[in-house]
Design an enzyme around this catalytic site. Structure first.
Site, PDB file in Angstrom:
ATOM      1  N   VAL A 131      -4.663  -4.436  -0.562  1.00 12.45           N
ATOM      2  CA  VAL A 131      -3.274  -3.984  -0.631  1.00 12.45           C
ATOM      3  C   VAL A 131      -2.418  -5.252  -0.497  1.00 12.45           C
ATOM      4  O   VAL A 131      -2.955  -6.341  -0.365  1.00 12.45           O
ATOM      5  CB  VAL A 131      -2.927  -2.965   0.476  1.00 12.45           C
ATOM      6  CG1 VAL A 131      -3.435  -1.588   0.134  1.00 12.45           C
ATOM      7  CG2 VAL A 131      -3.449  -3.433   1.823  1.00 12.45           C
ATOM      8  N   LYS A 152      10.682  -7.161  -9.111  1.00 13.48           N
ATOM      9  CA  LYS A 152      11.157  -6.394  -7.949  1.00 13.48           C
ATOM     10  C   LYS A 152      12.536  -6.909  -7.562  1.00 13.48           C
ATOM     11  O   LYS A 152      12.692  -8.073  -7.160  1.00 13.48           O
ATOM     12  CB  LYS A 152      10.167  -6.573  -6.788  1.00 13.48           C
ATOM     13  CG  LYS A 152      10.625  -5.900  -5.507  1.00 13.48           C
ATOM     14  CD  LYS A 152       9.638  -6.087  -4.371  1.00 13.48           C
ATOM     15  CE  LYS A 152      10.210  -5.571  -3.061  1.00 13.48           C
ATOM     16  NZ  LYS A 152       9.381  -5.934  -1.906  1.00 13.48           N
TER      17      LYS A 152
END
Ligand SMILES: Cc1cc2nc3c(=O)[nH]c(=O)nc-3n(C[C@H](O)[C@H](O)[C@H](O)COP(=O)(O)OP(=O)(O)OC[C@H]3O[C@@H](n4cnc5c(N)ncnc54)[C@H](O)[C@@H]3O)c2cc1C
Length: 501
Positions: free
Chosen positions: A49, A80
Site C-alpha cells: 500500500v 493528485k
C-alpha cells in the site's frame, strides 16, 4: 582520514523505502565510492500500500532523474491535486485540501485575511471558490503549475497516485542498471561488534553473509535492525492517533480517474479511494478499540464503487515513531522508523525526508554521535509536525458523535496544535515554524474544513476599503473561472503527458 570512509552500505528491504533509498544513494555515489547492496525477501514481500504522494515527491524525482512520462507509464500513475474529505464533520459534510495556494498569484498569506474580512461582512462565497487547485480537482481537470509568477496557474500544486508494487519494481530496474546489487533471501542472523554494538553482517536463510559498514533498515513494520536487534524503543502515539488497523482492497477502474484522493469518515475510522489509470486503490483505516475487523470489512465493502479485484487484506500497525531513527550504524527509513497513519499520505514524504537528511549528514564509519543526534533532531521535528497536522483532523470533528470521534474531540492535544488553533480563531493567522511540512494553505484548508472559524483578520488590511477588497476577490474568482475553461480533462492530460496513444 580515508580509512574512516564508508565502503559498503547494506539496505535491508525492497519496498518503497528500500528502493527509494537505493536510488538516491546510487545517484550521489558517482563515481562509485562505496558498494550498495539491497537485500530483500520475495517470500516476505512488501506491504504493497502507499499509493498517494504529496508535492515533495517532485524533489525526489528530480534527485534521481525520474522523467514524468516514464513515471506515469511505468507505475500507471495519475495526478493528485489534493484530498477531498467527506463526512469528516458529520454525514453530508465535504471539503477539499488542495496542494496549491489560495487566491491570486500575488496574494500570498494576505489572501486568507481578504477572504475572512469579506466573509465576516456577510459575503457568501466559500474560501474554496478562490482555489484554482480545488476547483480544477472537483471539475476533473488538470494543468501543472506555471513558471510565470504572474499567472493564476502559478497557484497550482500537485503530486501523484501510483501503483506501489509497480513503483518499487520500476525503481529496482533503474537501481540495478546503476550498479546496486540485489540479494534475495530472508535474514535469519544478525552479527554485531561486541564492543560498539554496531551491526557488522546479515546472514540469509540461504547462508549468504552480507557484511557492511553501514546499514539502512527498510524492513518495514518488522523493524528488524533498529528494533529487533538494537532495541531502540518506540514512542506510542495511539492516544492521539487511535487507528491501528487497515483493510486494503483494489477494485476495477470505473470511470476516468479523478485527480484527487477521497477520504470518507466512518463510525470508527475512514476509507480511502485512490484512482489509478488501471484500477482503484481502496481501504479502510480503523481503531480496533472501537470496531471489530468484521464491522470494518462490512463498511468498506458497502462503500466500494466497483468490483473488487481481490479479497480485503488486513494490516496491523501502531501509530508512533522510533525513539531514534538513527542508532549506532543503522538508520531506519520508511515504516521501520515509525508510522503515523495514512490520512495525509505523508509516509513516502517521510522516506524522502529521511533520505535527504541522511545524505546531508552522510557519516564516516564511526557514526559520530553529533551526526547521529543532528539527524534524530531534525527528523523528529519533521515527524512531530506531521503528527500535529493529523491530530487536528481527528480532534476537530464536532459533527460526528460515534465513540471514537468523541474520544478524539475530548483528548488532550499536543501543545502546538492547541496553540495554532487559538491563533487562528482569534486572528485568522496560521502560525508556523520554519521547517514545517504543511504550510499555510494546508492548515487553513483543514482548520476551515473541520469547522474552526476566525473572529478577525489582519488589521493592516483596513488600509484598503471593503469595496476594494471585494473587487479584488471578484477579479481573482474571474481569473480562476477563465483558467478552468482552458484546462484539459485529467484523463486527456495524462494521455498527453505520458505520451500514450
Ligand atoms: C494502510 C496503509 C496505507 C498507506 N497509504 C500510504 C499513502 O497513501 N501514501 C504514503 O505515502 N504512504 C502510505 N502508507 C505507508 C507506505 O505504505 C510505506 O511508507 C511504504 O510502502 C514504505 O514501506 P517500507 O518500504 O518501509 O516497508 P515494506 O513495503 O513492508 O518493505 C519491507 C521490506 O523488507 C523486507 N524484509 C522484511 N523482513 C525481512 C527479512 N527478515 N529478510 C529479508 N527481507 C526482509 C521485505 O521483503 C520488504 O522488501 C500506507 C501504509 C499503510 C499501512
Amino acid at each position: 582520514m580515508s580509512d574512516r570512509r564508508i565502503r559498503k552500505i547494506v539496505i535491508l528491504g525492497g519496498g518503497t523505502a528500500g528502493w527509494m533509498t537505493a536510488a538516491a544513494l546510487a545517484k550521489v555515489n558517482a563515481p562509485p565510492q562505496f558498494d550498495i547492496v539491497l537485500l530483500e525477501s520475495d517470500d516476505i514481500g512488501i506491504i504493497g500500500v502507499g499509493e498517494a504522494t504529496i508535492p515533495t515527491i517532485h524533489w525526489f524525482n528530480k534527485l534521481v532523474d525520474l522523467p514524468e512520462p516514464e513515471l506515469l507509464r511505468e507505475t500507471r500513475a495519475t495526478y493528485k491535486l489534493g484530498i477531498e474529505f467527506v463526512n469528516w464533520n458529520g454525514d453530508g459534510s465535504r471539503y477539499f485540501h488542495p496542494f496549491g495556494r489560495y487566491g491570486g498569484p500575488h496574494d500570498a498569506s494576505m489572501f486568507y485575511h481578504r477572504w475572512i474580512r469579506a466573509h465576516l461582512a456577510g459575503d457568501p462565497d466559500s474560501h474554496q471558490d478562490y482555489s484554482l487547485t480545488t476547483r480544477a480537482a472537483l471539475a476533473g481537470k488538470f494543468a501543472p503549475p506555471a513558471t510565470d509568477p504572474n499567472s493564476i496557474f502559478a497557484t497550482l500544486g500537485y503530486a501523484y497516485h501510483f501503483d506501489a508494487g509497480l513503483y518499487a519494481a520500476f525503481l529496482r530496474r533503474r537501481c540495478e542498471s546503476k550498479g546496486v546489487r540485489r540479494v534475495e533471501g530472508k535474514v535469519t542472523k544478525i552479527d554485531q561488534d561486541p564492543q560498539s554494538g554496531f551491526i557488522t553482517a546479515l546472514t540469509t536463510h540461504r547462508g549468504d553473509v552480507i557484511e557492511g559498514d553501514f546499514f539502512v533498515d527498510c524492513s518495514g513494520l518488522r523493524a528488524l535492525l533498529i528494533e529487533g536487534t538494537l532495541k531502540t524503543g518506540f514512542d506510542d502515539w495511539s492516544h492521539w492517533l487511535p487507528c491501528d488497523r487497515a483493510l486494503a482492497i483494489p477494485t476495477e477502474r470505473v470511470q476516468d480517474p479523478i485527480p484527487y484522493t477521497r477520504s470518507t469518515a466512518h463510525a470508527a475510522g475512514w476509507q480511502w479511494r485512490i484512482p489509478l489509470q488501471h484500477r482503484t486503490g481502496n481501504g479502510i483505516v480503523y481503531s480496533s478499540k472501537f470496531s471489530t475487523d468484521e464491522a470494518a470489512a462490512a463498511t468498506l465493502q458497502s462503500h466500494l464503487d466497483s468490483k473488487p479485484l481481490a479479497d480485503p487484506r488486513l494490516i496491523r500497525f501502531l501509530t508512533g515513531r522510533r525513539k531514534k531513527a538513527w542508532n549506532k550504524n543503522v538508520v531506519a527509513i520508511g515504516l521501520s522508523s515509525g508510522f503515523l497513519e495514512p490520512l495525509e499520505s505523508t509516509s513516502i514524504h517521510l522516506i524522502q525526508s529521511g533520505i535527504a537528511k541522511f545524505l546531508s549528514l552522510f557519516p564516516t564509519r564511526d557514526c559520530h554521535p553529533e551526526t547521529v543526534e543532528q539527524f534524530n533532531r531534525v527528523f523528529d521535528a519533521d515527524v512531530e509536525s506531521v503528527r500535529d497536522f493529523l491530530v487536528l483532523h481527528y480532534h476537530r470533528s464536532a459533527g460526528r458523535s460515534e465513540p471514537m470521534w468523541q474520544y478524539c474531540q475530548h483528548m488532550a492535544l499536543p501543545d502546538e496544535v492547541a496553540y495554532k488553533m487559538a491563533h487562528f480563531t482569534r486572528t485568522g493567522r496560521v502560525v508556523l515554524t520554519t521547517d514545517e511540512l504543511f504550510r499555510e494553505a494546508s492548515w487553513f484548508a483543514i482548520m476551515m474544513g473541520q469547522g474552526l472559524r476566525p473572529a478577525d483578520y489582519n488589521p493592516l488590511l483596513d488600509g484598503i476599503s471593503a469595496e476594494e477588497n471585494r473587487s479584488h476577490l471578484a477579479r481573482v474568482k474571474q481569473q480562476i473561472s477563465a483558467a478552468l475553461g482552458s484546462m484539459l480533462s485529467h484523463e486527456d492530460y495524462i494521455r498527453k503527458a505520458a505520451k500514450l496513444p
